[in-house]
Write a protein that holds these residues in place. Sequence first.
Motif, PDB file in Angstrom:
ATOM      1  N   MET A   1       0.990  -1.077   0.110  1.00  0.00           N
ATOM      2  CA  MET A   1       0.038  -0.017   0.156  1.00  0.00           C
ATOM      3  C   MET A   1       0.767   1.267  -0.018  1.00  0.00           C
ATOM      4  O   MET A   1       1.838   1.366   0.724  1.00  0.00           O
ATOM      5  N   SER A   2       0.552   2.162  -0.849  1.00  0.00           N
ATOM      6  CA  SER A   2       1.377   3.387  -0.892  1.00  0.00           C
ATOM      7  C   SER A   2       0.818   4.417   0.044  1.00  0.00           C
ATOM      8  O   SER A   2      -0.360   4.240   0.835  1.00  0.00           O
ATOM      9  N   THR A   3       1.589   5.331   0.596  1.00  0.00           N
ATOM     10  CA  THR A   3       1.366   6.511   1.415  1.00  0.00           C
ATOM     11  C   THR A   3       0.816   7.580   0.525  1.00  0.00           C
ATOM     12  O   THR A   3       0.693   7.651  -0.567  1.00  0.00           O
ATOM     13  N   GLU A   4       0.506   8.849   1.254  1.00  0.00           N
ATOM     14  CA  GLU A   4      -0.067   9.917   0.698  1.00  0.00           C
ATOM     15  C   GLU A   4       0.839  10.470  -0.557  1.00  0.00           C
ATOM     16  O   GLU A   4       2.036  10.489  -0.536  1.00  0.00           O
ATOM     17  N   ASP A   5       0.123  10.624  -1.761  1.00  0.00           N
ATOM     18  CA  ASP A   5       0.475  11.289  -3.007  1.00  0.00           C
ATOM     19  C   ASP A   5       0.216  12.697  -2.606  1.00  0.00           C
ATOM     20  O   ASP A   5      -0.619  12.973  -2.219  1.00  0.00           O
ATOM     21  N   PRO A   6       1.107  13.487  -3.132  1.00  0.00           N
ATOM     22  CA  PRO A   6       0.691  15.098  -3.359  1.00  0.00           C
ATOM     23  C   PRO A   6      -0.679  14.996  -4.057  1.00  0.00           C
ATOM     24  O   PRO A   6      -0.716  14.454  -5.210  1.00  0.00           O
ATOM     25  N   ALA A   7      -1.262  15.771  -3.631  1.00  0.00           N
ATOM     26  CA  ALA A   7      -2.833  16.042  -4.293  1.00  0.00           C
ATOM     27  C   ALA A   7      -2.566  16.766  -5.612  1.00  0.00           C
ATOM     28  O   ALA A   7      -1.925  17.738  -5.798  1.00  0.00           O
ATOM     29  N   THR A   8      -3.099  16.345  -6.677  1.00  0.00           N
ATOM     30  CA  THR A   8      -3.146  16.997  -7.792  1.00  0.00           C
ATOM     31  C   THR A   8      -4.420  17.926  -7.752  1.00  0.00           C
ATOM     32  O   THR A   8      -5.551  17.328  -7.598  1.00  0.00           O
ATOM     33  N   ILE A   9      -4.175  19.074  -7.852  1.00  0.00           N
ATOM     34  CA  ILE A   9      -5.292  19.801  -7.419  1.00  0.00           C
ATOM     35  C   ILE A   9      -5.821  20.618  -8.542  1.00  0.00           C
ATOM     36  O   ILE A   9      -5.283  21.243  -9.445  1.00  0.00           O
ATOM     37  N   GLU A  10      -7.179  20.172  -8.791  1.00  0.00           N
ATOM     38  CA  GLU A  10      -7.918  20.709  -9.987  1.00  0.00           C
ATOM     39  C   GLU A  10      -8.862  21.778  -9.531  1.00  0.00           C
ATOM     40  O   GLU A  10      -9.692  21.914  -8.658  1.00  0.00           O
ATOM     41  N   PRO A  11      -8.222  23.142 -10.150  1.00  0.00           N
ATOM     42  CA  PRO A  11      -8.957  24.338  -9.547  1.00  0.00           C
ATOM     43  C   PRO A  11     -10.466  24.299  -9.959  1.00  0.00           C
ATOM     44  O   PRO A  11     -11.367  24.371  -9.140  1.00  0.00           O
ATOM     45  N   SER A  12     -10.670  23.614 -11.228  1.00  0.00           N
ATOM     46  CA  SER A  12     -12.279  23.482 -11.634  1.00  0.00           C
ATOM     47  C   SER A  12     -12.929  22.452 -10.586  1.00  0.00           C
ATOM     48  O   SER A  12     -14.293  22.713 -10.205  1.00  0.00           O
ATOM     49  N   GLY A  13     -12.113  21.275  -9.990  1.00  0.00           N
ATOM     50  CA  GLY A  13     -12.796  20.704  -8.886  1.00  0.00           C
ATOM     51  C   GLY A  13     -13.267  21.459  -7.727  1.00  0.00           C
ATOM     52  O   GLY A  13     -14.376  21.408  -7.002  1.00  0.00           O
ATOM     53  N   ILE A  14     -12.552  22.156  -7.208  1.00  0.00           N
ATOM     54  CA  ILE A  14     -12.607  23.072  -6.130  1.00  0.00           C
ATOM     55  C   ILE A  14     -14.011  24.101  -6.464  1.00  0.00           C
ATOM     56  O   ILE A  14     -14.881  24.161  -5.553  1.00  0.00           O
ATOM     57  N   ASP A  15     -13.787  24.616  -7.515  1.00  0.00           N
ATOM     58  CA  ASP A  15     -14.916  25.626  -8.089  1.00  0.00           C
ATOM     59  C   ASP A  15     -16.489  24.872  -7.904  1.00  0.00           C
ATOM     60  O   ASP A  15     -17.403  25.285  -7.275  1.00  0.00           O
ATOM     61  N   SER A  16     -16.357  23.596  -8.499  1.00  0.00           N
ATOM     62  CA  SER A  16     -17.403  22.916  -8.556  1.00  0.00           C
ATOM     63  C   SER A  16     -18.020  22.462  -7.094  1.00  0.00           C
ATOM     64  O   SER A  16     -19.375  22.518  -6.845  1.00  0.00           O
ATOM     65  N   ALA A  17     -16.877  22.024  -6.382  1.00  0.00           N
ATOM     66  CA  ALA A  17     -17.205  21.768  -5.022  1.00  0.00           C
ATOM     67  C   ALA A  17     -17.996  22.766  -4.272  1.00  0.00           C
ATOM     68  O   ALA A  17     -18.963  22.677  -3.420  1.00  0.00           O
ATOM     69  N   VAL A  18     -17.346  24.158  -4.304  1.00  0.00           N
ATOM     70  CA  VAL A  18     -18.082  25.215  -3.547  1.00  0.00           C
ATOM     71  C   VAL A  18     -19.351  25.395  -4.240  1.00  0.00           C
ATOM     72  O   VAL A  18     -20.440  25.577  -3.244  1.00  0.00           O
ATOM     73  N   GLU A  19     -19.854  25.288  -5.460  1.00  0.00           N
ATOM     74  CA  GLU A  19     -21.046  25.429  -6.075  1.00  0.00           C
ATOM     75  C   GLU A  19     -21.856  24.334  -5.429  1.00  0.00           C
ATOM     76  O   GLU A  19     -23.042  24.916  -4.816  1.00  0.00           O
ATOM     77  N   HIS A  20     -21.722  23.204  -5.468  1.00  0.00           N
ATOM     78  CA  HIS A  20     -22.371  22.298  -4.871  1.00  0.00           C
ATOM     79  C   HIS A  20     -22.606  22.457  -3.303  1.00  0.00           C
ATOM     80  O   HIS A  20     -24.034  22.296  -2.931  1.00  0.00           O
ATOM     81  N   LEU A  21     -21.887  22.928  -2.679  1.00  0.00           N
ATOM     82  CA  LEU A  21     -21.893  23.124  -1.306  1.00  0.00           C
ATOM     83  C   LEU A  21     -22.799  24.306  -1.004  1.00  0.00           C
ATOM     84  O   LEU A  21     -23.741  24.408  -0.218  1.00  0.00           O
ATOM     85  N   ARG A  22     -22.668  25.467  -1.863  1.00  0.00           N
ATOM     86  CA  ARG A  22     -23.541  26.730  -1.402  1.00  0.00           C
ATOM     87  C   ARG A  22     -25.031  26.444  -1.911  1.00  0.00           C
ATOM     88  O   ARG A  22     -25.865  26.805  -1.246  1.00  0.00           O
ATOM     89  N   ASN A  23     -25.120  25.105  -2.730  1.00  0.00           N
ATOM     90  CA  ASN A  23     -26.435  24.792  -3.185  1.00  0.00           C
ATOM     91  C   ASN A  23     -26.931  23.825  -2.392  1.00  0.00           C
ATOM     92  O   ASN A  23     -28.158  23.235  -2.640  1.00  0.00           O
ATOM     93  N   GLY A  24     -26.385  23.508  -1.104  1.00  0.00           N
ATOM     94  CA  GLY A  24     -27.037  22.395  -0.234  1.00  0.00           C
ATOM     95  C   GLY A  24     -26.719  21.123  -0.557  1.00  0.00           C
ATOM     96  O   GLY A  24     -27.081  20.140   0.063  1.00  0.00           O
ATOM     97  N   ARG A  25     -25.692  20.724  -1.480  1.00  0.00           N
ATOM     98  CA  ARG A  25     -25.523  19.303  -1.833  1.00  0.00           C
ATOM     99  C   ARG A  25     -24.361  18.962  -0.901  1.00  0.00           C
ATOM    100  O   ARG A  25     -23.593  19.810  -0.437  1.00  0.00           O
ATOM    101  N   LEU A  26     -23.704  17.650  -1.110  1.00  0.00           N
ATOM    102  CA  LEU A  26     -22.741  17.091  -0.393  1.00  0.00           C
ATOM    103  C   LEU A  26     -21.643  16.789  -1.374  1.00  0.00           C
ATOM    104  O   LEU A  26     -21.657  16.366  -2.360  1.00  0.00           O
TER     105      LEU A  26
END
Length: 320
Positions: A1-26
């Motif tokens: 089993m591997s340990t933590e990889d550095p996260a590849t951070i998708e700015p679009s992932g964050i943007d869409s996550a924020v939108e979902h959260l602001r709209n009451g979704r999980l």
Amino acid sequence: MSTEDPATIEPSGIDSAVEHLRNGRLVAFPTETVYGLGGDATSDLSVTRIFAAKERPRFNPLIIHLPDVAAVRNLVVFDDRAKRLADLFWPGALTLVLPRRPDCRVSLLASAGLDSLAVRIPAHPLAQQLLRAVGRPIAAPSANRSGRVSPTTAAHVRDELADRVSLILDGGPCRVGLESTVLDLTGEMACLLRPGGLAQAAIEAAIGPVMRAQPIADGAVRLGPGMMTSHYAPGLPVRLEATDARPGEAFLAFGAPPAGIVPALQLSVDGDPVEAAQHLFAALRALDRPEFTGIAIMPIPEDGLGAAINDRLRRAAAPR
Ligand code: AMP
Ligand code: MG
């Protein structure tokens, strides 16, 4: 089993996550402890959706995730002990239970009706980015169905929750691998409600002795999901302190296995509890398969994170 990889951070992932959260979704997101199932903590609807997705009993309060101490201070009454612990251990695997401020805007459903609130500042860079971007307190219990093993990868979350979550942010395997240590600071004496990713000894070095949660006078206990007897459980029976493997059992090793036994998996070849914590939940999931009749686990010393590992294993082995 591997340990933590550095996260590849998708700015679009964050943007869409924020939108979902602001709209009451999980939105499920990585933290350094385990993956969380996040929802807007100020919204009764979002909080209700978290309980429903996890099939979690409503009397089990949720941990609220914030990006920094300033955001925490808006919600709870912060004392000297909290300040000291925050200076030393935040961001990190420590959750503090503190009195809600009268103007606290977190849904009372997240506190399960209590006048206290559990708060944590996670260290994972993706969690930090998300919390800053959304600008609201996020309630985030582990992203698994209630009573089951916590997820430490995005794939585990998908296996657990499938379409019950709108989006899963992938930050690779969790570095700590165990849930946060929960410390209740609402009383005169600090009380450990759940051992976890920060060792009790580190807390005691900072603020002095901490008591363990005890049954109260009427025989009831201060209950949380981390305090239920059966929890963190795979489907197969779990046998602890194993020194042999019985027919059909998968043997999970910690350090050198007994002579003649070939382990199905190894938590840490060197017997390192930090490494074992990282691998624990993934190993329980990987061995929870029909070709085995049970999971036999070698003894793990109580030192450091060993206490939290053994807490989880005792619950995994408890009568269902
Ligand atoms: P989880 O969200 O599954 O990681 O578990 C939350 C943990 O936080 C449980 O062990 C609860 O006991 C604890 N917790 C959350 N909020 C409170 C609270 N207001 N008072 C006491 N314990 C809490
Ligand atoms: Mg949980």
